[in-house]
Design a protein around this motif. Structure first.
Motif, PDB file in Angstrom:
ATOM      1  N   UNK A  16      -0.458 -19.247   2.853  1.00  0.00           N
ATOM      2  CA  UNK A  16      -1.532 -18.808   3.719  1.00  0.00           C
ATOM      3  C   UNK A  16      -1.704 -17.477   4.344  1.00  0.00           C
ATOM      4  N   UNK A  17      -0.443 -16.838   4.033  1.00  0.00           N
ATOM      5  CA  UNK A  17      -0.562 -15.219   4.615  1.00  0.00           C
ATOM      6  C   UNK A  17      -0.132 -14.259   3.679  1.00  0.00           C
ATOM      7  N   UNK A  18      -0.529 -14.801   2.382  1.00  0.00           N
ATOM      8  CA  UNK A  18       0.170 -13.713   1.160  1.00  0.00           C
ATOM      9  C   UNK A  18      -0.884 -12.089   1.326  1.00  0.00           C
ATOM     10  N   UNK A  19      -2.088 -12.536   1.840  1.00  0.00           N
ATOM     11  CA  UNK A  19      -3.131 -11.140   2.090  1.00  0.00           C
ATOM     12  C   UNK A  19      -2.400 -10.331   3.110  1.00  0.00           C
ATOM     13  N   UNK A  20      -1.860 -10.974   4.253  1.00  0.00           N
ATOM     14  CA  UNK A  20      -1.330  -9.963   5.393  1.00  0.00           C
ATOM     15  C   UNK A  20      -0.161  -9.585   4.842  1.00  0.00           C
ATOM     16  N   UNK A  21       0.739 -10.248   4.012  1.00  0.00           N
ATOM     17  CA  UNK A  21       1.925  -9.325   3.356  1.00  0.00           C
ATOM     18  C   UNK A  21       1.448  -8.296   2.455  1.00  0.00           C
ATOM     19  N   UNK A  22       0.459  -8.571   1.678  1.00  0.00           N
ATOM     20  CA  UNK A  22       0.076  -7.444   0.753  1.00  0.00           C
ATOM     21  C   UNK A  22      -0.330  -6.269   1.655  1.00  0.00           C
ATOM     22  N   UNK A  23      -1.170  -6.615   2.684  1.00  0.00           N
ATOM     23  CA  UNK A  23      -1.872  -5.564   3.553  1.00  0.00           C
ATOM     24  C   UNK A  23      -0.576  -4.657   4.201  1.00  0.00           C
ATOM     25  N   UNK A  24       0.429  -5.469   4.658  1.00  0.00           N
ATOM     26  CA  UNK A  24       1.454  -4.851   5.220  1.00  0.00           C
ATOM     27  C   UNK A  24       2.316  -3.995   4.327  1.00  0.00           C
ATOM     28  N   UNK A  25       2.464  -4.724   2.925  1.00  0.00           N
ATOM     29  CA  UNK A  25       3.213  -3.925   2.191  1.00  0.00           C
ATOM     30  C   UNK A  25       2.642  -2.530   1.645  1.00  0.00           C
ATOM     31  N   UNK A  26       1.222  -2.682   1.437  1.00  0.00           N
ATOM     32  CA  UNK A  26       0.490  -1.573   0.983  1.00  0.00           C
ATOM     33  C   UNK A  26       0.571  -0.474   2.164  1.00  0.00           C
ATOM     34  N   UNK A  27       0.424  -0.706   3.155  1.00  0.00           N
ATOM     35  CA  UNK A  27       0.497   0.150   4.458  1.00  0.00           C
ATOM     36  C   UNK A  27       1.787   0.847   4.575  1.00  0.00           C
ATOM     37  N   UNK A  28       2.911   0.034   4.133  1.00  0.00           N
ATOM     38  CA  UNK A  28       4.086   0.666   4.206  1.00  0.00           C
ATOM     39  C   UNK A  28       4.270   1.714   2.885  1.00  0.00           C
ATOM     40  N   UNK A  29       3.690   1.372   1.800  1.00  0.00           N
ATOM     41  CA  UNK A  29       3.780   2.193   0.646  1.00  0.00           C
ATOM     42  C   UNK A  29       2.746   3.545   0.908  1.00  0.00           C
ATOM     43  N   UNK A  30       1.881   3.429   1.406  1.00  0.00           N
ATOM     44  CA  UNK A  30       0.834   4.472   1.726  1.00  0.00           C
ATOM     45  C   UNK A  30       1.581   5.477   2.758  1.00  0.00           C
ATOM     46  N   UNK A  31       2.089   4.750   3.848  1.00  0.00           N
ATOM     47  CA  UNK A  31       3.180   5.576   4.730  1.00  0.00           C
ATOM     48  C   UNK A  31       4.281   6.308   4.200  1.00  0.00           C
ATOM     49  N   UNK A  32       4.769   5.726   3.121  1.00  0.00           N
ATOM     50  CA  UNK A  32       5.959   6.508   2.354  1.00  0.00           C
ATOM     51  C   UNK A  32       5.256   7.487   1.666  1.00  0.00           C
ATOM     52  N   UNK A  33       4.289   7.489   0.988  1.00  0.00           N
ATOM     53  CA  UNK A  33       3.476   8.418   0.165  1.00  0.00           C
ATOM     54  C   UNK A  33       3.269   9.804   1.136  1.00  0.00           C
ATOM     55  N   UNK A  34       2.662   9.430   2.483  1.00  0.00           N
ATOM     56  CA  UNK A  34       2.202  10.235   3.440  1.00  0.00           C
ATOM     57  C   UNK A  34       3.349  10.932   3.898  1.00  0.00           C
ATOM     58  N   UNK A  35       4.859  10.451   4.333  1.00  0.00           N
ATOM     59  CA  UNK A  35       5.850  11.172   4.568  1.00  0.00           C
ATOM     60  C   UNK A  35       6.496  12.017   3.491  1.00  0.00           C
ATOM     61  N   UNK A  36       6.275  11.697   2.265  1.00  0.00           N
ATOM     62  CA  UNK A  36       6.770  12.638   1.070  1.00  0.00           C
ATOM     63  C   UNK A  36       5.950  13.584   1.025  1.00  0.00           C
ATOM     64  N   UNK A  37       4.539  13.561   1.176  1.00  0.00           N
ATOM     65  CA  UNK A  37       3.466  14.608   1.037  1.00  0.00           C
ATOM     66  C   UNK A  37       3.896  15.617   2.164  1.00  0.00           C
TER      67      UNK A  37
END
Length: 131
Positions: free
Chosen positions: A84-105
């Motif tokens: 039931x929460x796979x879309x929330x898990x995906x959204x959170x993991x996607x945000x974590x990845x975008x945040x990591x990329x932003x920090x590297x940039x």
């Protein structure tokens, strides 16, 4: 994106003067190089809401809103969280990845600006010696 050994070698052996200090804020103006400005990163959740939800400190980053949604969904659908929460898990993991990329940039931007400042200082020094 590189490992920590590569960063350590760059920061402590080859270029200690131009390596950004990851524990301190950037030394250059964040608007340098952005003529139209930058979008400010914000969190919609207040500190009181985070305390009430008992969100751990290590999760209080720019993705905390997604994490709180995931925790609410987990509380509602506990045994079947993945179903039931796979879309929330995906959204959170996607945000974590975008945040990591932003920090590297941001790290790369700081490193390049420091190297640019070093080149400009060396050029000015060489011109002063010629005169």
């Amino acid at each position: 994106m590189g490992g920590s050994v590569g960063h350590m070698y760059y920061a402590y052996v080859t270029n200690p003067d131009t390596a950004p200090d990851i524990k301190n804020p950037p030394t250059f103006d964040p608007m340098v190089g952005f003529p139209n400005g930058r979008k400010e990163r914000t969190v919609n959740t207040t500190r009181e809401e985070l305390d009430r939800a008992r969100i751990p400190l290590k999760r209080r980053d720019y993705c905390v809103d997604y994490f709180m949604e995931l925790m609410r969904c987990r509380d509602e659908h506990f045994p079947m969280v993945r179903k039931y929460c796979s879309h929330h898990i995906h959204a959170w993991e996607h945000c974590q990845e975008k945040d990591k990329i932003m920090r590297v940039k941001e790290y790369e931007r700081e490193r390049r600006l420091k190297e640019r400042a070093k080149r400009i200082a060396a050029r000015n020094e060489a011109e002063a010696m010629v005169e």
